[in-house]
Design an enzyme around this catalytic site. Structure first.
Site, mmCIF file in Angstrom:
data_model
loop_
_atom_site.group_PDB
_atom_site.id
_atom_site.type_symbol
_atom_site.label_atom_id
_atom_site.label_comp_id
_atom_site.label_asym_id
_atom_site.label_seq_id
_atom_site.Cartn_x
_atom_site.Cartn_y
_atom_site.Cartn_z
ATOM 1 N N LYS A 109 3.260 4.390 -1.142
ATOM 2 C CA LYS A 109 3.403 5.247 -2.317
ATOM 3 C C LYS A 109 4.687 6.046 -2.140
ATOM 4 C CE LYS A 109 -1.268 4.645 -1.907
ATOM 5 N NZ LYS A 109 -1.993 4.186 -0.711
ATOM 6 N N HIS A 112 -9.241 10.967 0.755
ATOM 7 C CA HIS A 112 -8.299 9.860 0.649
ATOM 8 C C HIS A 112 -7.039 10.125 1.469
ATOM 9 C CE1 HIS A 112 -5.642 6.917 -1.577
ATOM 10 N NE2 HIS A 112 -6.737 6.207 -1.437
ATOM 11 N N LYS A 150 -4.169 10.789 4.444
ATOM 12 C CA LYS A 150 -3.686 10.079 5.630
ATOM 13 C C LYS A 150 -2.644 10.983 6.297
ATOM 14 C CE LYS A 150 -4.227 6.820 2.108
ATOM 15 N NZ LYS A 150 -5.635 6.611 2.249
ATOM 16 N N HIS A 154 0.812 -1.218 0.000
ATOM 17 C CA HIS A 154 0.000 0.000 0.000
ATOM 18 C C HIS A 154 0.849 1.273 0.000
ATOM 19 C CE1 HIS A 154 -3.424 2.567 1.643
ATOM 20 N NE2 HIS A 154 -3.950 1.962 0.586
ATOM 21 N N ASP A 182 17.293 9.486 -8.107
ATOM 22 C CA ASP A 182 18.726 9.753 -8.003
ATOM 23 C C ASP A 182 19.196 9.881 -6.554
ATOM 24 O OD1 ASP A 182 19.044 9.658 -10.727
ATOM 25 O OD2 ASP A 182 18.990 11.837 -11.010
ATOM 26 N N ASP A 221 0.129 19.852 17.988
ATOM 27 C CA ASP A 221 0.725 21.100 18.448
ATOM 28 C C ASP A 221 1.241 21.913 17.266
ATOM 29 O OD1 ASP A 221 -0.009 20.453 21.027
ATOM 30 O OD2 ASP A 221 1.890 19.488 21.494
#
Length: 420
Positions: free
Chosen positions: A136, A313, A315, A134, A141, A320
């Site tokens: 991404k 979608h 996450k 899952h 380089d 603080d």
């Protein structure tokens, strides 16, 4: 037509990294840029890939054959043809609909395509539901890295329509890129060098660092071996130390009791806690599951918003004025107990404020807020059911022989002919 694709079934680091245990500490001196939605993300990541001179490492859960996917394919092919080493690690479930011709063009150009846990359909239905790469991540380089929740698909662009997703990623330049590069290289099964000053479990993955400087980044991840709870522990640790504010925007929210308790406890001691949930879900069950927890949280002062403009979608979270996290991990059983995930923790005041302003605008302009004193409706029963469902899901893999937590392994498998 058939195409040769390398297949990987993995829940742990490769053999040469296993003894060291991939554990990353805080890195200072980084420049972090928030990228909101595909409009900000795709131009940046594609620009970096087009400028690549040596290497592109890519991991994604979803790659579709649409305008974004075709642009990515063209960029990777062009890079490989000019001598850049290109490794694309794709999830067998999320990328299970890619055509043979799409994959063949990549492979023939010299792109190393890897499919995580591929599985043939049974009666037209995919069977690898509970085994997902899952993450991404893109590293170019070993100089610039991208990580977040955005897949390579057109539904992350506003012109996709009402189903376009609201999501976030970051671009990182600085010392933390070396950790992301090392991690991506190791997870792809490629040979990696031993890191200098390698430390096992240097600190808990939350706020535990004595430095007050900005630009701090730490890579954390979950697998089904030695890092099962790192992302969850980071949230718990940060919330337990929260003093003034905490904002969590998460698409699929159904955490276990320990994290729920820290959210509630933070609100009880006067922290302004806001949750941004899906109000227009792409998966209706996710909204129904989250709502089982509302009464438990609302009664102690947690503010809950439902984002209603389009599917959420994201996450991301902040605590603080200096702690933030961005990555691929939802706060549900799939992400916290089954999937392979990766987040970065960020300690940077300017970034924290930028993320806060973005989420505040989202909550103010495009969300409905759940009433503070809505009539309690069997909240204890809801919490009990939620607790049981979460922990059944959490321990289910260990009780069966066909889910990833049962017998984790990394085994590259060469297949001369495989239809995807």
């Amino acid at each position: 037509m058939n195409v040769a694709v390398e297949h990987i079934a993995t829940d742990q680091p490769p053999d040469d990294a296993k003894a060291r245990d991939l554990d990353y500490g805080w890195q200072s001196g980084n420049r972090i840029e928030l990228l909101e939605n595909g409009e900000a993300y795709f131009p940046k990541v594609f620009e970096a890939m087009r400028a690549a001179q040596r290497e592109i490492l890519l991991e994604t859960f979803i790659l579709f054959e649409d305008k974004v996917g075709f642009e990515l394919k063209g960029i990777l092919i062009e890079a490989a043809q000019r001598g850049v080493k290109v490794v694309a690690s794709l999830d067998g479930f999320g990328c299970g609909e890619l055509s043979t011709s799409f994959l063949r063009e990549l492979a023939e150009a010299g792109v190393a395509v890897q499919m995580f846990d591929p599985a043939s359909k049974v009666l037209g239905i995919r069977t690898n539901w509970f085994r997902r790469l899952h993450r991404k991540i893109v590293v170019v380089d070993a100089a610039v890295a991208f990580i977040g929740g955005i897949n390579f698909s057109a539904d992350h662009l506003g012109d996709f329509g009402p189903e376009a997703k609201q999501d976030y990623a970051v671009q990182i330049v600085g010392p933390a890129v070396a950790d992301l590069h090392h991690f991506a290289l190791a997870q792809s099964g490629r040979q990696v060098r031993a890191r200098r000053g390698w430390r096992r479990r240097p600190q808990r993955p939350g706020l535990s660092t004595t430095s007050n400087e900005d630009g701090l980044v730490r890579l954390i991840y979950r697998d089904n071996v030695q890092h099962r709870d790192d992302i969850e522990e980071a949230y718990i640790d940060a919330l337990s130390k929260a003093r003034t504010r905490a904002v969590i925007a998460n698409a699929y929210f159904f955490p276990g009791y320990r994290l729920l308790r820290e959210i509630r406890n933070a609100a009880r001691r006067g922290v302004h806690v806001q949750l941004i949930m899906q109000g227009q879900p792409d998966v209706l069950l996710a909204k129904l599951a989250a709502r089982m927890l509302y009464d438990y949280l609302l009664k102690d002062g947690v503010v809950i918003h439902e984002y209603c403009q389009r599917p959420l979608h994201g996450k991301v979270a902040l605590v603080d004025d200096d702690w933030s996290t961005v990555g691929s991990s939802n706060l549900d059983p799939l992400s916290l107990a089954l999937n392979l995930e990766a987040n970065v923790l960020i300690r940077d005041r300017a970034f924290n404020q930028q993320l806060y302003e973005s989420l505040e605008a989202l909550a103010r302009d495009h969300c409905q807020t759940m009433p503070e004193k809505r009539k309690p409706r069997l909240w204890l029963w809801r919490l009990t059911v939620g607790f049981l469902v979460f922990h059944v899901m959490r321990h289910f893999p260990a009780l069966t022989g066909w889910l990833p937590a049962h017998k984790p392994r990394l085994k590259p498998i060469e297949s001369p002919a495989h239809d995807v």
